[in-house]
Design a protein around this motif. Structure first.
Motif, mmCIF file in Angstrom:
data_model
loop_
_atom_site.group_PDB
_atom_site.id
_atom_site.type_symbol
_atom_site.label_atom_id
_atom_site.label_comp_id
_atom_site.label_asym_id
_atom_site.label_seq_id
_atom_site.Cartn_x
_atom_site.Cartn_y
_atom_site.Cartn_z
ATOM 1 N N GLN A 2 69.853 68.922 95.658
ATOM 2 C CA GLN A 2 70.378 67.901 95.342
ATOM 3 C C GLN A 2 70.259 68.114 93.961
ATOM 4 O OE1 GLN A 2 68.978 64.535 96.492
ATOM 5 N NE2 GLN A 2 68.869 66.048 97.726
ATOM 6 N N ALA A 3 70.976 67.378 92.797
ATOM 7 C CA ALA A 3 71.406 67.802 91.121
ATOM 8 C C ALA A 3 71.057 67.233 89.871
ATOM 9 C CB ALA A 3 73.467 67.786 91.570
ATOM 10 N N ASP A 4 70.485 66.251 90.643
ATOM 11 C CA ASP A 4 69.796 65.738 89.441
ATOM 12 C C ASP A 4 68.171 65.947 89.233
ATOM 13 O OD1 ASP A 4 71.637 63.893 89.660
ATOM 14 O OD2 ASP A 4 69.940 61.918 90.975
ATOM 15 N N LYS A 5 68.204 66.006 87.622
ATOM 16 C CA LYS A 5 67.540 66.672 87.607
ATOM 17 C C LYS A 5 66.275 65.305 86.285
ATOM 18 C CE LYS A 5 65.508 69.818 83.372
ATOM 19 N NZ LYS A 5 65.653 70.577 82.482
ATOM 20 N N SER A 6 65.355 65.014 86.842
ATOM 21 C CA SER A 6 63.907 63.818 86.428
ATOM 22 C C SER A 6 63.179 64.812 85.180
ATOM 23 C CB SER A 6 62.525 63.740 87.841
ATOM 24 O OG SER A 6 64.201 63.556 88.339
ATOM 25 N N ALA A 7 62.884 63.405 84.943
ATOM 26 C CA ALA A 7 61.732 64.180 83.379
ATOM 27 C C ALA A 7 60.405 63.828 84.221
ATOM 28 C CB ALA A 7 61.990 63.207 82.232
ATOM 29 N N ASP A 8 60.113 63.449 85.138
ATOM 30 C CA ASP A 8 58.749 63.391 85.547
ATOM 31 C C ASP A 8 59.065 63.271 87.109
ATOM 32 O OD1 ASP A 8 58.376 60.449 86.357
ATOM 33 O OD2 ASP A 8 59.067 59.861 84.826
ATOM 34 N N LEU A 9 57.715 63.089 87.831
ATOM 35 C CA LEU A 9 57.253 62.837 89.341
ATOM 36 C C LEU A 9 58.264 61.080 89.805
ATOM 37 C CD1 LEU A 9 55.558 65.704 90.151
ATOM 38 C CD2 LEU A 9 57.750 65.940 90.619
ATOM 39 N N GLY A 10 57.250 60.357 88.497
ATOM 40 C CA GLY A 10 57.229 58.602 89.340
ATOM 41 C C GLY A 10 56.497 58.681 89.650
ATOM 42 N N ARG A 11 56.391 57.116 89.819
ATOM 43 C CA ARG A 11 55.111 57.001 90.248
ATOM 44 C C ARG A 11 54.498 56.751 91.762
ATOM 45 N NH1 ARG A 11 53.359 50.290 90.788
ATOM 46 N NH2 ARG A 11 50.974 50.626 90.796
ATOM 47 N N ALA A 12 53.529 58.356 91.704
ATOM 48 C CA ALA A 12 53.317 59.148 92.593
ATOM 49 C C ALA A 12 52.387 58.825 93.226
ATOM 50 C CB ALA A 12 53.908 60.162 92.314
ATOM 51 N N LEU A 13 52.070 59.088 94.794
ATOM 52 C CA LEU A 13 50.684 59.176 95.753
ATOM 53 C C LEU A 13 50.834 60.800 95.554
ATOM 54 C CD1 LEU A 13 48.060 58.474 96.932
ATOM 55 C CD2 LEU A 13 49.570 57.783 99.191
ATOM 56 N N CYS A 14 49.828 61.755 94.762
ATOM 57 C CA CYS A 14 49.572 62.974 95.343
ATOM 58 C C CYS A 14 48.802 63.720 95.805
ATOM 59 C CB CYS A 14 49.665 63.655 93.802
ATOM 60 S SG CYS A 14 50.290 65.594 93.367
ATOM 61 N N ILE A 15 48.626 63.930 96.898
ATOM 62 C CA ILE A 15 48.031 64.550 97.742
ATOM 63 C C ILE A 15 47.804 66.001 97.107
ATOM 64 C CG2 ILE A 15 46.838 64.911 100.279
ATOM 65 C CD1 ILE A 15 49.487 62.464 100.055
ATOM 66 N N ILE A 16 46.606 66.238 97.109
ATOM 67 C CA ILE A 16 46.314 68.086 96.740
ATOM 68 C C ILE A 16 45.000 68.819 97.497
ATOM 69 C CG2 ILE A 16 46.646 69.886 94.871
ATOM 70 C CD1 ILE A 16 46.486 68.152 92.880
ATOM 71 N N THR A 17 45.694 69.456 98.374
ATOM 72 C CA THR A 17 44.431 70.440 99.365
ATOM 73 C C THR A 17 43.720 71.426 98.651
ATOM 74 O OG1 THR A 17 45.936 71.441 101.009
ATOM 75 C CG2 THR A 17 45.273 68.981 101.402
ATOM 76 N N GLY A 18 42.309 71.320 98.281
ATOM 77 C CA GLY A 18 42.377 73.205 97.875
ATOM 78 C C GLY A 18 42.327 72.543 96.168
ATOM 79 N N ALA A 19 41.690 71.142 96.169
ATOM 80 C CA ALA A 19 41.477 71.367 94.754
ATOM 81 C C ALA A 19 40.612 71.007 93.538
ATOM 82 C CB ALA A 19 42.026 69.501 94.086
ATOM 83 N N SER A 20 39.785 71.820 94.348
ATOM 84 C CA SER A 20 38.023 72.416 93.741
ATOM 85 C C SER A 20 38.877 72.877 92.472
ATOM 86 C CB SER A 20 37.425 72.090 94.276
ATOM 87 O OG SER A 20 36.962 73.254 95.044
ATOM 88 N N ARG A 21 39.202 74.124 92.599
ATOM 89 C CA ARG A 21 39.559 75.538 92.058
ATOM 90 C C ARG A 21 40.200 75.984 92.096
ATOM 91 N NH1 ARG A 21 35.371 79.582 95.085
ATOM 92 N NH2 ARG A 21 36.853 79.664 97.182
ATOM 93 N N GLY A 22 41.132 76.935 91.139
ATOM 94 C CA GLY A 22 42.497 78.010 91.072
ATOM 95 C C GLY A 22 43.458 77.060 91.077
ATOM 96 N N PHE A 23 44.352 77.341 92.127
ATOM 97 C CA PHE A 23 46.000 76.060 91.789
ATOM 98 C C PHE A 23 45.950 75.147 91.745
ATOM 99 C CE2 PHE A 23 49.745 75.366 93.469
ATOM 100 C CZ PHE A 23 50.903 76.619 92.450
ATOM 101 N N GLY A 24 44.450 75.342 93.493
ATOM 102 C CA GLY A 24 44.910 73.297 93.247
ATOM 103 C C GLY A 24 44.467 72.632 91.873
ATOM 104 N N ARG A 25 43.097 72.595 91.582
ATOM 105 C CA ARG A 25 42.954 72.762 90.942
ATOM 106 C C ARG A 25 43.633 72.162 89.178
ATOM 107 N NH1 ARG A 25 37.469 72.087 88.678
ATOM 108 N NH2 ARG A 25 36.743 71.275 87.153
ATOM 109 N N ALA A 26 44.857 73.221 89.196
ATOM 110 C CA ALA A 26 45.238 73.733 87.720
ATOM 111 C C ALA A 26 46.372 72.793 88.036
ATOM 112 C CB ALA A 26 46.233 74.788 87.587
ATOM 113 N N ALA A 27 46.565 72.712 89.485
ATOM 114 C CA ALA A 27 47.971 71.544 89.745
ATOM 115 C C ALA A 27 47.618 70.492 89.489
ATOM 116 C CB ALA A 27 47.829 71.922 91.829
#
Length: 267
Positions: A2-27
């Motif tokens: 892709q060539a376009d650079k976005s200022a944001d990720l849009g109106r997203a549904l974001c699913i994160i696993t391992g989210a309670s600590r570490g990298f997932g939490r920070a993400a």
């Protein structure tokens, strides 16, 4: 690519696993700052308490506006019912107008690094590790792609949180290296099969986490153990927030080849 650079990720549904600590939490915290109002998180982990704490912190950062919906799913992704509970939550959390489906496959474990290859003669031990670290990521991703098929109404992005260990062998880390290598290839195949899906294998680098502490104390191989100790005592560990910021930068620039392995230190 892709060539376009976005200022944001849009109106997203974001699913994160391992989210309670570490990298997932920070993400979750870093990515929340790049989401448009009306976005939502589905945060999955084994620790219900850790998820509740993260949800409260995200609400505080949101300033009480309620622009961000956060759904927490306490689940064991080594079990199919755990995967299904995350899929169910994703479907129920999605609302019309969301234009980005973003899945971050972060959940993973180091495995037993106190043993060498020759000791893994019990298939049940290996199967249990691969079920959580490989099979669950495949089944969850497949389920998300089925629930949210190709559509002009949204774009789809899948991230696999990987490691240098997917490319380089480390003695006494047979489970971890094998699992990471399998996941890398798994998502490269996805990129080949689904060209409309943006697939990223992101390697976050050496992180200051509980996993690194375990590696430093329990690794059987003295050379690898010494490497972990050296990285730590010489201040070479990254914070999860620093690495997540780089991942977000990669996502927003959107110039990577789909399926590529991108390391935190790559330019």
């Amino acid at each position: 690519m892709q060539a376009d650079k976005s200022a944001d990720l849009g109106r997203a549904l974001c699913i994160i696993t391992g989210a309670s600590r570490g990298f997932g939490r920070a993400a979750a915290k870093v990515i929340s700052r790049a989401l448009k109002p009306g976005s939502a998180f589905v945060l999955a982990a084994r620790s219900a308490e850790g998820l509740r704490t993260l949800k409260a912190e995200l609400a505080e950062a949101d300033g009480g506006r309620g622009d961000l919906v956060v759904c927490c799913v306490a689940a064991d992704l080594a079990r199919m019912d755990g995967v299904e509970s995350v899929l169910k939550a994703a479907k129920e959390t999605f609302v019309e107008g969301m234009d980005h489906i973003l899945l971050i496959n972060n959940a993973a474990s180091l495995g037993d690094v106190s043993r060498y290859f020759r000791s893994f003669s019990d298939m049940a031990d290996v199967d249990a590790y691969l079920s959580f670290n490989v099979s669950s990521a495949l089944c969850l991703t497949a389920g998300i792609l089925q629930a949210f098929p190709k559509s002009p109404n949204w774009r789809r992005t899948v991230i696999n949180v990987t490691s240098l260990c997917s490319l380089k062998p480390y003695a006494s880390w047979v489970l971890y290296c094998s699992g990471k290598a399998a996941r890398d290839m798994m998502f490269k195949v996805l990129a080949e099969e689904e060209p409309d899906v943006r697939v990223l294998n992101y390697s976050p680098g050496p992180l200051d986490t509980d996993m690194m502490e375990t590696a430093r104390t329990l690794t059987a191989d003295p050379g690898v153990k010494g490497l972990c100790t050296d990285i730590t005592v010489n201040g070479k560990l990254l914070t999860c927030e620093t690495s997540c910021a780089k991942m977000l930068k990669v996502l927003l620039e959107d110039s990577y080849a789909s399926g590529a392995h991108v390391h935190v230190f790559d330019q």
